[in-house]
Structure formats: C-alpha cells, structure tokens
Design a protein around this motif. Structure first.
Motif, PDB file in Angstrom:
ATOM      1  N   ASP A   1      87.618  57.738  18.858  1.00  0.00           N
ATOM      2  CA  ASP A   1      87.904  59.126  18.312  1.00  0.00           C
ATOM      3  C   ASP A   1      86.788  60.054  19.106  1.00  0.00           C
ATOM      4  OD1 ASP A   1      88.930  61.474  17.115  1.00  0.00           O
ATOM      5  OD2 ASP A   1      88.868  60.645  15.339  1.00  0.00           O
ATOM      6  N   GLU A   2      87.001  60.596  20.010  1.00  0.00           N
ATOM      7  CA  GLU A   2      86.138  61.451  20.630  1.00  0.00           C
ATOM      8  C   GLU A   2      84.701  60.654  21.029  1.00  0.00           C
ATOM      9  OE1 GLU A   2      86.176  65.778  19.319  1.00  0.00           O
ATOM     10  OE2 GLU A   2      87.874  65.218  18.071  1.00  0.00           O
TER      11      GLU A   2
ATOM     12  N   SER B   1      93.607  62.413  15.033  1.00  0.00           N
ATOM     13  CA  SER B   1      92.361  61.430  14.208  1.00  0.00           C
ATOM     14  C   SER B   1      93.316  60.804  13.250  1.00  0.00           C
ATOM     15  CB  SER B   1      91.354  62.096  13.424  1.00  0.00           C
ATOM     16  OG  SER B   1      90.562  62.469  14.552  1.00  0.00           O
TER      17      SER B   1
END
Ligand SMILES: Nc1ncnc2c1ncn2[C@@H]1O[C@H](COP(=O)(O)OP(=O)(O)OP(=O)(O)O)[C@@H](O)[C@H]1O
Ligand SMILES: [Mg+2]
Lengths: 248, 264
Positions: B185-186, B56
C-alpha cells in the motif's frame, strides 16, 4: 476533448502551444507548395528564390516544436491522450519539415527550368499541386478540430494524387522520346511532380498520426497506394507511345 | 459492469486471486461497490485512483485485514488459488503469511534488524533451529536487496535505518514467511527517488517468484512497474487493463481524466 481542462492550467497552455505551432507550420508548408507551383507556372525566378529562403522559417518552427515537446515530456510526464498529442506533434513537425523541403526543392528546380528553353507546360503538375494543397488544408482542419473522419478522408484521397502522377509520368516520358533536347527540363518536371506526390504521401502519414492521436488506434484498412511508376518500364512506355502515335 | 467484461478479455494468464462482487461496508457506509477483479499470477498489478476511492479497502480484503477493523463488513467472494478465503475454517494468520503486506509507512518493530525479520518465521515455526532461522533471515534480507547494507548491523535496531532501508526491511519481513502474494500500500510514498528506484527494482525482481499488488498514487510508478492496472473510482473499478494500454489509450473518460490530471 483535446488539450483542455487540466487541473494545472499551464499544462493546457503548453499543449495548446504545440498545437498552434503545428498548425502554423502546416499553413506555411502549404503556402510554400503554392509558391513553388506558382513560380513554376509563371516562370518566376524571384518567387522561386523566396520559396527557397522561407524554408528556414519552417526549420526554425520544427526546432521550437521539438523543444516544447521535449520540455513537456520531461516536466509533465504526459500520459494517454496528452502523451499521444505530444508524440504526434513531434512526428508531424518532422514530416511537415520534409514537406517544406520538397517545396524548396521545387523552387530550385523551377530556377533551373527558367534557365532552359521554354517547354510545353504539363498541366498535371499544378493540378496535382492543388489537390495536395487541399489535402494539407484539410489535414490541418482535421488536426485543429480533432476530426478523425476528415483525416481518414484525406488518407483515402492520396490515391488520386498517385493516379495523376502516373499519367503525368507517362506523358513526360513521351515528350522526352519525341524531343531528346527536352530531357533535362522534363527530368526536372518529373522530380517536381515526384516531390508533390511525396508531399501527398506525407499527408497520408500525418492523417494516420492524427487518427492515432484522436482515437488511440491507427486505421485498419490497408493503405491506398497507386503510384506504380517505380515498376513502370521504359519498354512499356515505348509500346504506349506507339499506340499514342497511332491515335494521332 | 464494464470492469467485468474487461476482466474476461485480459484474463489470459492464470489468475491467483479472484474477487467477485466484493462490497465493503464501514458501518452504514459502503466503501466498495460490487468490485470484481482477477489478479494474474507472477505479475504486478497496480491499483490507482483518487483518495478515498477504496484501494486500501480492497487490498485489505485480500488478506482479511479488514476483519481487524471494527464495524467493517465484507460481502462477496474472494478466492486465492481457488479457495474461498472467507470460508469459516480459514486461519487468518496462515492466510496473512501467504498473502503478505507492506504498508505506506515503513513500520519496523523496535527490535534488532535480525529480530524484525525473524519474528514471523518464529511464530509460524518455520525454522527447526537457530541455523535455519539464520538462513531464512539472511535469504530474506538478500531478496529484499538489503543484505549488503545491513550485514554488519544485524543486531542494531531496525528503526535506526533510513526510510528506504526500513521499507526494504519491511519487505524482507514479509518475505520471511515465504508468501506467494505481496500486497503493497503506497510503499514508496515516503521515499526519495533513489530509494524509490531501489524498491521498484526490488519489486520487479520479486515478480519472478511472487504475485504483487501495489497501490500507488504515482502514475509513473504504476506505468513503470506494473503489467496490469486497475482504476478505482468512488468504490468501483472503472477500468482494468494492460498497463501500457491504460496509460496510452484508456477506454474510459474517467480514467483518462484521472491519469492526465483533469479530474473534475
Ligand atoms: N476504518 C475505517 N472506518 C470508516 N471508514 C473508512 C475506514 N477506512 C476507510 N474508510 C472509508 O472508506 C472509503 C475508502 O477508503 P480507502 O482507505 O480504501 O481509500 P483509498 O483509495 O485507499 O484512499 P487513499 O488513496 O487516500 O489511501 C473512504 O471513504 C474512507 O473514508
Ligand atoms: Mg489508501
């Protein structure tokens, strides 16, 4: 290296189960080849018959390996070396099953031969069989110990089998020409030798699979190939046999 | 070191982002250690690695979101289309319009679906009038694969949608400012398999026109959708390669250990 150290230890166990089943299957296939050869040399119909019957065990092992592999693919989503191990297992199981089929076929031909008059034994067949059986043993050792070099060594050895097969093929052609009554028996012998030669080819295939499984790559050198009988013409044999006559 | 060598090997298509020797510090703590990575244009690049390895953090470097974190310092060089994004004259707001971001938890504004998507185009003055704004909103929802499901609900609150719909709404919102690059991000970590499949399908569709960088904890997702995968570990890139290669024959033992679930 190999199927160990996963955080989920039951995953290790399942991969190990596949490996064990392959090794068991390979061991059985080797002993089937040995039995079929001994049945031929000793003209032992009982042993030949048992070889044919034992084939079912190998078929069953193949099915159980298939099931284990499918289950593992579906439930564990293996990647990298784990994936290679499962895919290799599937392929090897299918090849070993064919190896056993060749041995069973040799058994059938052995029984047929025993019903025909005795012909000269072709010593090249047990010799080929011994060579190939050692290839199976070594390929299983290479598999069990993750030894890519040993697999490569087996891969290269197939050439010797091919050469033996070529010379035996010529020898049998000569017999058949000398004595046409031997044609049926000699044909069975040729097919038996061909079966052994095919088993050797499958060891080459398995060697490639093992090398891929261990290294992630297949061998780069071109495949050793020395079986030329598919292009051998009877005319050649005639001239060959006449030179043989001259030698006598 | 290894990562750099691999970069040059795989650098066959044009790279749109180029990160060189990027280090990130949170106060004294160094979270990224001299990471270099080229991101190919119109491809999907997956970033994988254990929790806390800096995925991240790296992603946030690419649109300067780290600037908003106190104590965070970024070193090294990052270019987008050859331009240094940390150069003094760069406008971060414009940069973030070009390099959009979708987060792990869908975070629609507590406004109508329409306003969620219209928000950024309004700020950036992308539409001259209401008609143009309508076009942008509808086109973005369409691209995000959400239009059919919400076309009669445009004035309803965005927070009333399902998790998967909210995530696609956030993607529509990112698309509305016509970015070239989308950082994710995910994005599927809170979604069920069907919603995940829809988002994945969308990501693949978007690849034609956008460059996508996605952080994911799902090895299967990385393997399914990306062309390139980078494996991060302890603030470094251990391995970067073609996704297929990385998931069938990884070069580094650590990559193998991680993706096969043997990490110790
Ligand atoms: N705002 C912050 N302040 C201080 N340290 C931070 C901050 N954000 C991240 N870190 C630290 O930087 C390191 C990298 O964090 P990062 O969030 O980039 O990891 P990640 O790979 O995205 O992990 P995850 O998979 O859990 O999301 C971690 O050690 C983390 O504790
Ligand atoms: Mg993270």
């Amino acid at each position: 290296m190999g199927s160990t150290d996963h955080i989920v230890s039951s995953f290790d166990d399942e991969l190990q189960e596949i490996r064990n089943a392959i090794i068991e299957m390979g061991g059985l296939a080797a002993s089937q080849l040995e039995s079929a050869t001994r049945a031929l040399v000793d003209r032992n119909t009982d042993l030949a018959q048992r070889t044919i019957e034992t084939d079912a065990e190998i078929d069953a092992l193949e099915k159980s390996i298939d099931n284990m592999a499918i289950r593992l693919l579906a439930l564990r989503n293996p990647v990298a070396d784990d994936l290679r191990l499962v895919i290799s297992g599937l392929k090897m199981a299918s090849l070993l099953e064919r190896v056993a089929d060749y041995a069973a076929n040799m058994g059938k031909r052995g029984i047929a031969l025993n019903q025909a008059p005795v012909i000269r034994m072709v010593s090249a067949i047990p010799r080929m069989s011994e060579l190939v059986r050692r290839m199976i043993d070594d390929i299983l050792a290479a598999y069990a110990q993750n030894d890519a070099n040993l697999a490569l060594d087996v891969w290269r050895r197939d050439q010797e089998v091919d050469q033996l097969y070529n010379s035996m093929f010529r020898e049998l052609l000569t017999y058949m020409m000398e004595d046409p009554r031997s044609i049926t028996s000699c044909t069975h012998l040729i097919f038996m030798a061909k079966n052994i030669e095919r088993i050797g080819d499958h060891m080459t295939n398995i060697a490639e699979i093992i090398i891929y499984q261990i290294t992630g790559n297949t061998p780069t050198e071109s495949r050793p190939k020395a079986d030329i009988t598919s292009t051998t013409m009877i005319e050649n044999e005639l001239s060959l046999s006449s030179t043989n006559e001259g030698d006598k | 070191m290894l990562a750099k060598d691999m970069n040059t090997v795989y650098n066959d298509t044009k790279s749109i982002i180029s990160a060189k020797d990027v280090s990130v510090f949170y106060g004294e703590k160094r979270a990224l250690k001299s990471v270099s990575l080229d991101i190919p244009e119109n491809q999907i690049t997956a970033l994988i690695g254990p929790s806390g390895c800096g995925k991240s953090t790296f992603l946030r470097c690419l649109n300067r979101m780290n600037d908003t974190i106190e104590n965070c310092r970024v070193e090294g060089n990052i270019t987008v289309d050859g331009q240094d994004i940390y150069a003094p004259h760069v406008d971060e707001v414009l940069l973030r319009a070009r390099v959009g971001m979708v987060f792990q938890k869908a975070n629609p504004f507590p406004k109508s679906i329409y306003d969620n998507v219209a928000y950024a185009p309004r700020i950036h003055g992308l539409a001259k009038n209401k008609d143009e704004l309508d076009d942008i909103v509808l086109a973005s929802l369409e691209k995000a694969g959400l239009l059919d499901e919400v076309k009669d609900l445009l004035n309803e609150s965005g927070t009333g949608l399902s998790g998967g719909q909210q995530q696609r709404l956030c993607i529509a919102r990112a698309l509305a400012v016509q970015p070239d690059i989308i950082l994710m991000d995910e994005p599927c970590s809170a979604l069920d398999p069907i919603a995940t499949a829809k988002v994945e399908e969308l990501i693949e569709e978007l690849r034609k026109n956008y460059t996508i960088i996605i952080v994911t904890h799902s090895m299967q997702q990385a393997a399914r959708i990306s062309q390139k995968t980078a494996f991060f570990h302890l603030g470094e890139i251990v391995e970067i390669g073609e996704t297929e290669q990385l998931f069938t024959s990884p070069n580094d033992k650590r990559t193998q250990g991680y993706i096969t679930g043997r990490f110790g």
